[in-house]
Design a protein around this motif. Structure first.
Motif, PDB file in Angstrom:
ATOM      1  N   SER A 117       0.834  -1.210   0.000  1.00 32.07           N
ATOM      2  CA  SER A 117       0.000   0.000   0.000  1.00 32.07           C
ATOM      3  C   SER A 117       0.865   1.255   0.000  1.00 32.07           C
ATOM      4  CB  SER A 117      -0.926  -0.001   1.220  1.00 32.07           C
ATOM      5  OG  SER A 117      -0.170  -0.057   2.427  1.00 32.07           O
ATOM      6  N   THR A 118       1.981   1.226   0.720  1.00 29.62           N
ATOM      7  CA  THR A 118       2.896   2.361   0.751  1.00 29.62           C
ATOM      8  C   THR A 118       3.629   2.502  -0.575  1.00 29.62           C
ATOM      9  OG1 THR A 118       3.207   1.958   3.125  1.00 29.62           O
ATOM     10  CG2 THR A 118       4.764   3.447   2.056  1.00 29.62           C
ATOM     11  N   GLN A 119       3.916   1.375  -1.223  1.00 30.40           N
ATOM     12  CA  GLN A 119       4.544   1.423  -2.541  1.00 30.40           C
ATOM     13  C   GLN A 119       3.669   2.181  -3.542  1.00 30.40           C
ATOM     14  OE1 GLN A 119       5.934  -2.419  -3.987  1.00 30.40           O
ATOM     15  NE2 GLN A 119       6.434  -3.065  -1.898  1.00 30.40           N
TER      16      GLN A 119
ATOM     17  N   ARG B  93       2.929   7.267  -6.762  1.00 32.03           N
ATOM     18  CA  ARG B  93       2.206   8.489  -7.114  1.00 32.03           C
ATOM     19  C   ARG B  93       3.081   9.724  -6.908  1.00 32.03           C
ATOM     20  NH1 ARG B  93      -3.452  10.917  -4.526  1.00 32.03           N
ATOM     21  NH2 ARG B  93      -3.509  12.755  -5.886  1.00 32.03           N
ATOM     22  N   VAL B  94       3.856   9.736  -5.831  1.00 32.02           N
ATOM     23  CA  VAL B  94       4.748  10.877  -5.583  1.00 32.02           C
ATOM     24  C   VAL B  94       5.787  10.996  -6.696  1.00 32.02           C
ATOM     25  CG1 VAL B  94       6.433  11.869  -4.007  1.00 32.02           C
ATOM     26  CG2 VAL B  94       4.438  10.711  -3.086  1.00 32.02           C
ATOM     27  N   LEU B  95       6.356   9.856  -7.084  1.00 38.06           N
ATOM     28  CA  LEU B  95       7.388   9.871  -8.112  1.00 38.06           C
ATOM     29  C   LEU B  95       6.839  10.323  -9.463  1.00 38.06           C
ATOM     30  CD1 LEU B  95       9.224   6.556  -7.191  1.00 38.06           C
ATOM     31  CD2 LEU B  95      10.181   8.848  -7.039  1.00 38.06           C
ATOM     32  N   GLU B  96       5.605   9.965  -9.757  1.00 37.94           N
ATOM     33  CA  GLU B  96       5.030  10.281 -11.065  1.00 37.94           C
ATOM     34  C   GLU B  96       4.425  11.678 -11.137  1.00 37.94           C
ATOM     35  OE1 GLU B  96       2.293   7.089 -11.761  1.00 37.94           O
ATOM     36  OE2 GLU B  96       3.825   5.864 -12.758  1.00 37.94           O
ATOM     37  N   THR B  97       3.820  12.145 -10.030  1.00 37.42           N
ATOM     38  CA  THR B  97       3.100  13.418 -10.072  1.00 37.42           C
ATOM     39  C   THR B  97       3.648  14.472  -9.122  1.00 37.42           C
ATOM     40  OG1 THR B  97       1.489  12.797  -8.357  1.00 37.42           O
ATOM     41  CG2 THR B  97       1.008  12.106 -10.631  1.00 37.42           C
ATOM     42  N   GLY B  98       4.470  14.064  -8.161  1.00 35.23           N
ATOM     43  CA  GLY B  98       4.938  15.007  -7.145  1.00 35.23           C
ATOM     44  C   GLY B  98       3.873  15.321  -6.121  1.00 35.23           C
ATOM     45  N   GLU B  99       2.771  14.547  -6.115  1.00 36.01           N
ATOM     46  CA  GLU B  99       1.670  14.777  -5.183  1.00 36.01           C
ATOM     47  C   GLU B  99       1.529  13.597  -4.221  1.00 36.01           C
ATOM     48  OE1 GLU B  99      -1.863  15.413  -7.439  1.00 36.01           O
ATOM     49  OE2 GLU B  99      -1.380  17.502  -7.908  1.00 36.01           O
TER      50      GLU B  99
ATOM     51  N   LYS C  94       1.778  18.992  -2.609  1.00 30.92           N
ATOM     52  CA  LYS C  94       2.895  18.934  -3.536  1.00 30.92           C
ATOM     53  C   LYS C  94       4.222  18.827  -2.773  1.00 30.92           C
ATOM     54  CE  LYS C  94       1.509  19.497  -7.932  1.00 30.92           C
ATOM     55  NZ  LYS C  94       1.992  18.648  -9.064  1.00 30.92           N
ATOM     56  N   THR C  95       5.147  18.105  -3.365  1.00 35.50           N
ATOM     57  CA  THR C  95       6.495  18.047  -2.810  1.00 35.50           C
ATOM     58  C   THR C  95       7.500  18.027  -3.951  1.00 35.50           C
ATOM     59  OG1 THR C  95       8.012  16.834  -1.364  1.00 35.50           O
ATOM     60  CG2 THR C  95       6.519  15.515  -2.699  1.00 35.50           C
ATOM     61  N   ASN C  96       8.624  18.669  -3.715  1.00 37.40           N
ATOM     62  CA  ASN C  96       9.696  18.689  -4.703  1.00 37.40           C
ATOM     63  C   ASN C  96      10.919  17.960  -4.171  1.00 37.40           C
ATOM     64  OD1 ASN C  96      11.106  19.361  -7.063  1.00 37.40           O
ATOM     65  ND2 ASN C  96      11.902  21.255  -6.166  1.00 37.40           N
ATOM     66  N   ALA C  97      10.673  16.955  -3.319  1.00 33.65           N
ATOM     67  CA  ALA C  97      11.783  16.187  -2.755  1.00 33.65           C
ATOM     68  C   ALA C  97      12.363  15.255  -3.817  1.00 33.65           C
ATOM     69  CB  ALA C  97      11.304  15.380  -1.554  1.00 33.65           C
ATOM     70  N   ARG C  98      13.675  15.203  -3.870  1.00 33.82           N
ATOM     71  CA  ARG C  98      14.345  14.278  -4.777  1.00 33.82           C
ATOM     72  C   ARG C  98      14.504  12.933  -4.060  1.00 33.82           C
ATOM     73  NH1 ARG C  98      19.692  14.471  -7.502  1.00 33.82           N
ATOM     74  NH2 ARG C  98      19.658  12.818  -9.079  1.00 33.82           N
ATOM     75  N   ILE C  99      14.079  11.832  -4.711  1.00 32.44           N
ATOM     76  CA  ILE C  99      14.084  10.523  -4.083  1.00 32.44           C
ATOM     77  C   ILE C  99      15.316   9.734  -4.506  1.00 32.44           C
ATOM     78  CG2 ILE C  99      12.808   8.372  -3.728  1.00 32.44           C
ATOM     79  CD1 ILE C  99      11.401  10.891  -2.694  1.00 32.44           C
TER      80      ILE C  99
ATOM     81  N   TYR D 161      10.794   0.203 -11.854  1.00 28.36           N
ATOM     82  CA  TYR D 161      11.334   0.893 -13.026  1.00 28.36           C
ATOM     83  C   TYR D 161      11.329   2.413 -12.840  1.00 28.36           C
ATOM     84  CZ  TYR D 161      11.329  -3.570 -15.417  1.00 28.36           C
ATOM     85  OH  TYR D 161      11.592  -4.866 -15.771  1.00 28.36           O
ATOM     86  N   ARG D 162      10.409   2.905 -12.020  1.00 32.06           N
ATOM     87  CA  ARG D 162      10.376   4.346 -11.750  1.00 32.06           C
ATOM     88  C   ARG D 162      11.521   4.763 -10.831  1.00 32.06           C
ATOM     89  NH1 ARG D 162      10.724   8.724 -11.987  1.00 32.06           N
ATOM     90  NH2 ARG D 162       9.241  10.443 -12.181  1.00 32.06           N
ATOM     91  N   LEU D 163      11.832   3.907  -9.861  1.00 27.28           N
ATOM     92  CA  LEU D 163      12.948   4.188  -8.954  1.00 27.28           C
ATOM     93  C   LEU D 163      14.293   4.007  -9.654  1.00 27.28           C
ATOM     94  CD1 LEU D 163      11.829   2.375  -5.674  1.00 27.28           C
ATOM     95  CD2 LEU D 163      12.162   4.831  -5.927  1.00 27.28           C
ATOM     96  N   CYS D 164      14.334   3.044 -10.574  1.00 30.81           N
ATOM     97  CA  CYS D 164      15.597   2.615 -11.150  1.00 30.81           C
ATOM     98  C   CYS D 164      15.942   3.378 -12.427  1.00 30.81           C
ATOM     99  CB  CYS D 164      15.536   1.112 -11.422  1.00 30.81           C
ATOM    100  SG  CYS D 164      17.158   0.354 -11.607  1.00 30.81           S
TER     101      CYS D 164
END
Length: 419
Positions: free
Chosen positions: A123-125, A130-136, A147-152, A175-178
């Motif tokens: 569920s957390t994944q 969503r954060v990685l794709e939209t920043g929300e 909104k967040t502009n944190a770099r992961i 694939y989004r993280l990598c």
């Protein structure tokens, strides 16, 4: 923007020691990717020093003046991890007496390092994707997107492709993280670096504790350190060096002194990327099968002591182990008129040349039904023994017990085990 540093200058700045080409390549990649906002996944075994890479990425990026937060996802209980990462609204759950910003809110504009990302619940994944794709993201208990502009930057010691096959990690998140993948080599593949690191840790320890003379390896001991597989990698080497620095009377470390700490040239230990046990199970389901395996293993470890005591109190029959040639007392539970677990195995496998550890795991009801056994104490003891056998390296102990490192961490806290 900070100019690319000389490699030796970079290594000196972060206290990195070694000549391994793969390690230097990983550092060079970190510097190259730092000025971008691409997400980075760092892979490597536990204890290899993955935490250095995100620090390098942050320090050589345009975000270096902003917040840097490092989080170990495996150490946060599953029930609170969403609140810790994304924050919560007042009254969203029983203990939410006020608003909580969460790490994504706090790290806005900076860098958020998610260590052990492979331990995140499904569920957390989904929230992280969503954060990685939209920043929300949504706070727990809120329907208002933030909104967040944190770099992961993420890291893991888990074999993610295998976890994906088992349904324990989202393929789209992987694939989004990598976008950029950085791999840190294990210490056993860094020929000669172990001795260099030993010397560094010995000097650091002497300075920290005001020891007049740092310890040093004899030439024979250097050969042992270089040939040992170091399953706990740099973390294990640092711990051993610190122990020897404090406890050794002599400042010259010999192979015999190393052997007392389990460091021998022919030592064999399990190494490699950790795998996530189980297949096609929802992360919301509790893995009772693994729990019962731990309990059953604990039952057999204590069987001799428990049944010897029962034999003295109640009398009983003997059970002969055809495989080991030993005879063990197996009393009948006189209060219930039914045999305890070990006796149940004996009766089920009457006449077979079967060792009790090779038979089926008992059901939870069978374990709980034997009132003479304190399951909690046995589980605590079994966990403590596993930790001791693995020099308190949680990853290896968890693999031996057949549970995740997150579950082991939770049980260590619950039982108050002092590591």
């Amino acid at each position: 923007m900070t100019t690319n540093p000389d490699m030796q200058t970079l290594m000196n700045r972060y206290g990195i020691v070694g000549r391994n080409e793969a390690l230097r390549e990983a550092l060079a990649t970190a510097v190259l990717v730092a000025p971008t906002d691409l997400s980075v996944l760092i892979q490597g075994e536990s204890g290899v020093g993955k935490e250095v890479i995100p620090r390098v990425i942050h320090d050589y990026s345009k975000r270096r003046g902003k917040t840097y937060i490092a989080i170990n996802c495996g150490s946060i209980p599953e029930g609170t991890i969403d609140s810790e990462l994304f924050g919560h609204e007042k009254g969203s759950f029983t203990s939410a007496i006020g608003e909580h910003e969460g790490y994504f809110g706090t790290a806005d504009g900076g860098t958020l390092f998610l260590d052990e990302v492979g331990e995140l619940p499904m569920s957390t994944q989904a929230r992280l994707l969503r954060v990685l794709e939209t920043g929300e993201y949504l706070r727990v208990g809120s329907s208002m997107p933030r909104k967040t502009n944190a770099r992961i930057v993420a890291a893991t010691n888990v074999d993610i492709p295998n976890a994906i096959k088992q349904g324990r990690f989202r393929e789209d998140l992987y694939y989004r993280l990598c976008t950029i993948n950085i791999k840190i080599p294990p210490l056993r593949d860094r020929q000669g670096d172990a001795v260099l690191l030993f010397k560094k840790f010995a000097l650091d320890t002497a300075q920290r504790y005001n020891i007049p003379e740092p310890i040093r390896l004899t030439s024979e001991a250097e050969a042992v350190v270089n040939s040992y597989k170091w399953p706990g990698n740099i973390r294990q080497l640092r711990n051993i060096t610190e122990q020897l620095s404090i406890l050794s009377q002599s400042r010259n470390i010999t192979p015999e002194m190393l052997a007392k700490h389990g460091i021998t040239p022919n030592s064999e230990a399990d190494t490699g990327i950790a795998t996530i046990e189980g297949s096609n199970k929802s992360s919301t389901q509790h893995d009772y099968e693994q729990e019962i395996k731990i309990l059953a293993h604990a039952v057999f470890e204590l069987r001799s002591e428990v049944q010897e005591l029962k034999q003295k109190l109640h009398g009983g029959e003997a059970w002969h182990d055809a495989q080991t040639g030993t005879t063990m007392p197996v009393p009948i539970n006189t209060q219930k008129g039914t045999p305890p677990i070990a006796h149940t195995y004996r009766s089920l496998h009457e006449g077979r040349n079967t060792h009790p550890l090779d038979v089926d795991i008992p059901t939870a009801e069978e374990i709980i039904d034997d009132e003479t056994l304190n399951i909690g104490d046995m589980e605590k003891r079994n966990i403590l023994l596993a930790l001791q056998r693995n020099h308190y390296r949680r990853k290896l102990a968890a693999e031996e017990l057949g549970i995740s490192e997150r579950t082991l961490y939770r049980k260590i806290k619950a039982y108050g085990i002092d590591e």
